[in-house]
Design a protein around this motif. Structure first.
Motif, PDB file in Angstrom:
ATOM      1  N   GLU A  43       0.817  -1.216   0.000  1.00 48.07           N
ATOM      2  CA  GLU A  43       0.000   0.000   0.000  1.00 48.07           C
ATOM      3  C   GLU A  43       0.852   1.268   0.000  1.00 48.07           C
ATOM      4  O   GLU A  43       0.461   2.282  -0.572  1.00 48.07           O
ATOM      5  N   THR A  44       2.017   1.224   0.653  1.00 50.14           N
ATOM      6  CA  THR A  44       2.880   2.410   0.660  1.00 50.14           C
ATOM      7  C   THR A  44       3.630   2.578  -0.655  1.00 50.14           C
ATOM      8  O   THR A  44       4.030   3.706  -1.000  1.00 50.14           O
ATOM      9  N   SER A  49      -0.285  -2.830  -6.034  1.00 53.02           N
ATOM     10  CA  SER A  49      -1.717  -2.697  -5.741  1.00 53.02           C
ATOM     11  C   SER A  49      -2.375  -4.063  -5.582  1.00 53.02           C
ATOM     12  O   SER A  49      -3.101  -4.316  -4.610  1.00 53.02           O
ATOM     13  N   ASN A  71      -2.595   0.228  11.488  1.00 48.39           N
ATOM     14  CA  ASN A  71      -2.501   1.683  11.405  1.00 48.39           C
ATOM     15  C   ASN A  71      -1.167   2.212  11.911  1.00 48.39           C
ATOM     16  O   ASN A  71      -0.634   3.181  11.363  1.00 48.39           O
ATOM     17  N   LYS A  98       1.469   1.323   9.228  1.00 47.40           N
ATOM     18  CA  LYS A  98       1.252   2.163   8.055  1.00 47.40           C
ATOM     19  C   LYS A  98       1.632   3.612   8.329  1.00 47.40           C
ATOM     20  O   LYS A  98       2.248   4.269   7.487  1.00 47.40           O
ATOM     21  N   LEU A 129       4.467   5.351   6.330  1.00 37.48           N
ATOM     22  CA  LEU A 129       4.165   6.536   5.524  1.00 37.48           C
ATOM     23  C   LEU A 129       5.005   7.726   5.950  1.00 37.48           C
ATOM     24  O   LEU A 129       5.501   8.494   5.102  1.00 37.48           O
ATOM     25  N   LEU A 184      -0.612  12.323  -1.348  1.00 36.42           N
ATOM     26  CA  LEU A 184      -1.336  11.053  -1.192  1.00 36.42           C
ATOM     27  C   LEU A 184      -0.990  10.400   0.145  1.00 36.42           C
ATOM     28  O   LEU A 184      -1.859   9.861   0.839  1.00 36.42           O
ATOM     29  N   TYR A 185       0.294  10.446   0.509  1.00 39.50           N
ATOM     30  CA  TYR A 185       0.701   9.879   1.792  1.00 39.50           C
ATOM     31  C   TYR A 185       0.065  10.650   2.948  1.00 39.50           C
ATOM     32  O   TYR A 185      -0.397  10.053   3.933  1.00 39.50           O
ATOM     33  N   ASN A 194      -3.476   9.712   3.753  1.00 39.08           N
ATOM     34  CA  ASN A 194      -3.599   8.402   4.399  1.00 39.08           C
ATOM     35  C   ASN A 194      -3.134   8.426   5.844  1.00 39.08           C
ATOM     36  O   ASN A 194      -3.738   7.805   6.718  1.00 39.08           O
ATOM     37  N   HIS A 222      -5.662   9.635   8.369  1.00 37.00           N
ATOM     38  CA  HIS A 222      -6.704   8.625   8.620  1.00 37.00           C
ATOM     39  C   HIS A 222      -6.201   7.564   9.589  1.00 37.00           C
ATOM     40  O   HIS A 222      -6.929   7.145  10.504  1.00 37.00           O
ATOM     41  N   HIS A 223      -4.961   7.131   9.412  1.00 38.22           N
ATOM     42  CA  HIS A 223      -4.424   6.070  10.275  1.00 38.22           C
ATOM     43  C   HIS A 223      -4.245   6.552  11.712  1.00 38.22           C
ATOM     44  O   HIS A 223      -4.509   5.800  12.658  1.00 38.22           O
TER      45      HIS A 223
END
Length: 707
Positions: free
Chosen positions: A163-164, A197, A273, A276, A280, A413-414, A417, A420-421
């Motif tokens: 995902e990263t 992906s 989370n 991630k 991130l 984009l990072y 995300n 959210h985490h």
């Protein structure tokens, strides 16, 4: 005049700060030559003065405001320098315009409010020894699943890596398109982005599958342990708790799945989370450490808003549940009492009551939706503001040549995300505490030891069936001060049929409960062949002492299953012999499926008399030494009752304790014990007691008058 402590502290800090800043203003030119060091030197000189003023004028108040007022300007100037933002800020707060002082106090106040919100949002029981002990027990409960947990963590790590990498290769594609198209580089980047992906989706599915499998196994084990433990509790326990679809069923159906989410689900959420977010942030630091520092400004505000919203949301949800329960209660009460409602013409009144309950539920839901909309609006505005600020700073860095357009897109984009985490981690903490509360309730039942123990070991090969009550006194646990039995003593001799009579509430059924060992007497003992009941093996005792009640309960299944209930290895001949002895064989044989006939829920497919005969057969198949018939013949007709008297009451070696209201059944007993207000007042045969003209004689006469 009384002044609020918070206002007193703010005033003290402001006056002291004005004095210190006035003194530092005279040294402004010399200090300004030191650059950024001057800001930290100013903070170091202000702190002791403000701390002393706060301690003298507002003792006992937290000194966090002092540190914030001193460190906020210096931290801001250091951050500006790192981000290389345009403009010329003042070197010192002492020489700045009044607007900078207002900004410093405003930022400090906002930070204090944020900190207070974070502390207010934490559950009151967070970190308590009980919660920690419960978490340790949950970890021990989950530990046998460690191979599956390891597999889940491996897939979690692989999914996080995939995902990263997707945003990273997205930025690479943009850079390739911007700096001149290269077919090989473009194709490679596209393939790697697709591979990352697809791989992340596959690994995420495997991770979720492992955690779901673990929770399913835990639910099965815990439900089995809890139910096995509950059915071993004493009868008084079930009389004190709500069993009809409420407390115990709620533990099994709701709390067990919730508590089993604590370790697998919260570990899944927390690690996913956390890993991630850290991953991130690592990629973001590699792209631009300046922009990464800028993103940290959003986190305190986002976390505080989430915690404040969660506290309000949970309170509203609880209120909505209570309002909904009130509405459901109105419906249930009206429907269950529909004859009364229609009999008094109160249909419109009941409709208005239900409308008022619904209106309260609607009002609370509207309030919940409004607060959610405001929270989403604030969060969206905060995200847009941060993105605009990052775009502005990113533009400066692109002009400086330290950042590319594709890298800026990847960073944005990072950043979306990672916010959210982090918020998911905050939400997970509150969810963890509520789940631990559910686990405490389940563990409370698992730790409960039954008041009536089952540790007896005696199981002799044969029993004579001699029962003795020796000075027994008893009070129900719900009413410990009200003695139901007072110094009761009597005996059932082997092979004897003894009738226990008395008015309602005299203690007859209580004697049955003690003989069945549903309760323990507060004083005295109940003996079987001279041995206290507690010394017998639990299964052995309830095979030797069988009870048939006035309203026997049958379980869903066949008649055969109900007769052989609780026994293993019962043959067809045993079942038929017991049914014949109970007078049930004729009606069972007349059924289409015979012994395979399904009795329905609680025996609803059979008549009351048929249910009683099946229940008597269930008792007789055990060949008990002591048989208790507690109004067990009330639903039988005359012929069936006579057959029962010949086959059961005159069985020879079996001891029978009989409780009946029909005079001729009592008259046939070998001996009669009369209870009155929990005490034995008479004992003897039917003829002897009638001749005495005592309580038994009066009881018989009253029965004859009733007839």
């Amino acid at each position: 005049m009384w002044v609020p402590p918070a206002l007193r502290l703010a005033g003290a800090l402001f006056l002291a700060d004005m004095a210190v800043l006035a003194a530092l203003a005279r040294l402004g030119l010399k200090l300004a030559q030191l650059g950024l060091v001057a800001a930290w030197l100013e903070a170091g000189l202000r702190f002791p003065a403000l701390a002393m003023a706060g301690w003298l004028l507002a003792p006992g108040r937290p000194q966090g405001a002092t540190a914030l007022l001193c460190l906020a300007p210096a931290s801001f100037l250091a951050l500006r320098t790192c981000l290389a933002l345009p403009g010329a800020p003042p070197a010192l707060l002492a020489t700045a315009s009044p607007g900078w002082l207002v900004l410093a106090y405003g930022a400090s106040g906002l930070a204090l409010l944020t900190w207070q919100a974070l502390g207010h949002g934490a559950p009151a029981d967070a970190g308590t020894p009980e919660a920690k002990a419960t978490l340790r027990r949950l970890l021990a409960l989950t530990w046998p699943q460690w191979p599956y947990l390891c597999g889940a963590f491996i897939f979690l790590t692989l999914a996080m890596i995939g995902e990263t990498l997707v945003p990273y290769y997205t930025g690479r594609v943009i850079d390739i398109l911007s700096n001149g198209f290269s077919a090989d580089s473009f194709t490679t980047a596209i393939w790697l982005m697709c591979l990352a992906s697809v791989g992340s989706s596959l690994f995420a599915g495997c991770r979720g599958g492992f955690f779901s499998f673990i929770m399913s196994r835990l639910n099965f084990r815990t439900c089995d342990q809890l139910f096995s433990h509950l059915v071993r509790q004493e009868l008084a326990f079930f009389q004190q708790v709500k069993t009809g679809g409420s407390d115990l069923t709620s533990r099994l159906a709701t709390d067990v799945p919730v508590m089993n989410r604590v370790v697998p689900a919260n570990a899944n959420i927390f690690l996913r989370n956390l890993v991630k977010a850290l991953g991130l942030y690592g990629f973001m630091m590699g792209l631009s450490w300046r922009l990464t520092l800028l993103t940290l400004l959003e986190l305190p505000l986002a976390i505080a808003a989430r915690k404040l919203y969660d506290v309000r949301h949970q309170a509203l949800l609880q209120a909505i549940l209570e309002a909904r329960a009130c509405a459901e209660a109105v419906v249930q009460e009206a429907v269950s009492s529909i004859e009364t409602v229609q009999g008094f013409g109160a249909e419109e009144e009941e409709a208005r009551r239900y409308e008022r309950a619904l209106d309260e539920t609607r009002r609370l839901k509207d309030r919940r939706d409004l607060e959610r909309a405001l929270f989403l609006l604030f969060r969206r505005m905060l995200q847009v503001t941060m993105q605009a600020l990052m775009l502005y700073c990113g533009r400066q860095q692109i002009h400086e040549g330290v950042l590319t357009t594709g890298s800026l897109v990847s960073f944005l984009l990072y950043q979306g995300n990672v916010s959210h985490h982090v918020q998911a981690l905050v939400y997970m903490y509150g969810d963890l505490q509520s789940n631990v509360g559910a686990a405490c309730k389940v563990f409370e039942y698992l730790d409960r030891e039954p008041a009536v123990g089952t540790a007896g070991t005696q199981a002799p090969g044969a029993l004579r069936g001699h029962v003795a009550f020796r000075n027994v006194s008893f009070a129900y646990p719900a009413r410990p001060k009200e003695l139901v039995l007072q110094d009761v003593s009597f005996e059932l001799r082997p092979g004897e049929v003894m009738a226990l009579v008395g008015l309602n509430g005299s203690g007859k059924s209580t004697c049955v409960g003690l003989l069945e060992r549903f309760y323990e007497p507060q004083a005295g003992e109940v003996l079987l062949d001279g041995v206290p009941l507690r010394e017998y093996d639990h299964k052995y005792l309830h095979r030797q002492v069988a009870l048939v009640g006035q309203e026997p309960v049958l379980f869903s299944g066949s008649i055969r299953d109900n007769i052989a209930y609780g026994l293993e290895g019962c043959g067809e001949q045993d079942v038929r012999a017991a049914a014949r002895a109970a007078g049930a064989l004729d009606f069972i044989s007349a059924l289409d499926k015979g012994f395979d006939t399904d009795v329905g829920e609680k025996g609803g497919q059979l008549s009351a008399g048929q249910k009683q005969r099946v229940a008597i057969a269930r008792a007789l198949i055990r060949c008990p030494s002591v048989l208790i018939l507690d109004e067990a013949t009330s639903a039988l007709d005359g012929d069936s009752e006579l057959a029962l008297q010949q086959s059961v009451l005159r069985g020879g070696a079996r001891t029978v304790l009989l409780i009946a209201h029909r005079p001729w059944m009592v008259e046939s007993a070998d001996r009669i014990v009369v209870l009155e207000r929990g005490a034995v007042v008479e004992m003897g045969t039917h003829a002897e007691l009638l001749a005495r003209g005592g309580p038994y004689s009066h009881l018989v006469q009253s029965k004859r008058h009733e007839r």
